[in-house]
Scaffold this motif. Structure first.
Motif, short mmCIF file in Angstrom:
data_model
loop_
_atom_site.label_atom_id
_atom_site.label_comp_id
_atom_site.label_asym_id
_atom_site.label_seq_id
_atom_site.Cartn_x
_atom_site.Cartn_y
_atom_site.Cartn_z
N PHE A 1 -1.73 3.88 -25.85
CA PHE A 1 -2.64 3.67 -24.53
C PHE A 1 -3.79 4.73 -24.56
O PHE A 1 -3.96 5.52 -25.44
CB PHE A 1 -1.88 4.14 -23.33
N TYR B 1 -4.72 2.16 -19.60
CA TYR B 1 -4.64 0.80 -20.13
C TYR B 1 -3.62 0.96 -21.53
O TYR B 1 -3.72 1.71 -22.29
CB TYR B 1 -6.07 0.23 -20.67
N VAL B 2 -2.60 0.19 -21.25
CA VAL B 2 -1.46 0.02 -22.38
C VAL B 2 -2.10 -0.96 -23.72
O VAL B 2 -2.01 -2.27 -23.02
CB VAL B 2 -0.27 -0.44 -21.97
N ASP B 3 -2.53 -0.43 -24.66
CA ASP B 3 -2.83 -1.26 -25.67
C ASP B 3 -1.92 -1.84 -26.57
O ASP B 3 -1.93 -3.10 -26.96
CB ASP B 3 -3.78 -0.52 -26.72
N HIS C 1 -2.82 -0.72 -16.44
CA HIS C 1 -3.15 -2.33 -16.97
C HIS C 1 -2.52 -2.18 -18.33
O HIS C 1 -2.43 -1.52 -19.07
CB HIS C 1 -4.67 -2.40 -17.04
N LEU C 2 -2.26 -3.60 -18.75
CA LEU C 2 -1.94 -4.07 -20.14
C LEU C 2 -2.19 -5.62 -19.89
O LEU C 2 -2.22 -6.37 -19.23
CB LEU C 2 -0.62 -3.61 -20.36
N SER D 1 -0.74 -9.08 -22.44
CA SER D 1 0.36 -9.29 -22.98
C SER D 1 0.28 -10.85 -23.46
O SER D 1 -0.28 -11.66 -22.77
CB SER D 1 1.75 -9.37 -22.01
N TYR E 1 7.77 -6.98 -17.58
CA TYR E 1 6.69 -6.56 -16.64
C TYR E 1 6.84 -6.70 -15.19
O TYR E 1 6.74 -5.94 -14.50
CB TYR E 1 5.32 -6.98 -17.35
#
Length: 141
Positions: free
Chosen positions: A62, A75-77, A111-112, A114, A125
């Protein structure tokens, strides 16, 4: 369950077998380490993980940054848990840790993205109260 930050080359290498499940296009442990180091230097990307019996079983990558669209956000990568350990709270521990950090760092949002094919992840989620707020578009170049 203790969330750990992968900072040393050894820690990053230990997480590779987990991350390989999500990012198989990366060419191996050495390529993973090199990319992690580039992303850390370029955008403040961080890698966290949790273990079971001393072995990493879930990991997340992230970054915290600012966007015109969102303000300051985490932000989750990347988020992955080995299939053998799903449903046992490992990924949820990572998500809670990141959400707590986002609040502590003054982030307004979390945020992320998918992949559209990851239906089990989408259910996860939704259970964690994340909503679908946009479409992500891309084009291979």
């Amino acid at each position: 369950m203790s969330v750990k930050l992968a900072e040393s080359d050894g820690d990053i290498a230990r997480v590779w077998p987990v991350m390989r499940e999500l990012r198989p296009r990366i060419g191996g442990e050495a390529a993973f380490l090199a990319q992690v180091r580039r992303q850390q230097a370029g955008s403040g990307w961080r890698l966290i993980y949790v273990e079971d019996a001393g072995v990493p079983v879930a990991a997340a990558g992230f970054r915290i940054s600012e966007w015109l669209a969102w303000g300051k956000a985490l932000y989750v990568d990347d988020l992955i848990c080995l299939e053998s350990h799903r449903g046992q709270g490992f990924a949820e521990a990572l998500m809670a840790w990141m959400e707590d950090l986002a609040r502590a760092e003054g982030c307004a949002q979390f945020h992320l993205d998918s992949g559209t094919h990851r239906l089990a992840a989408h259910r996860f989620y939704h259970r964690l109260k994340l909503g679908i707020t946009s479409f992500h578009f891309q084009k291979n170049l």
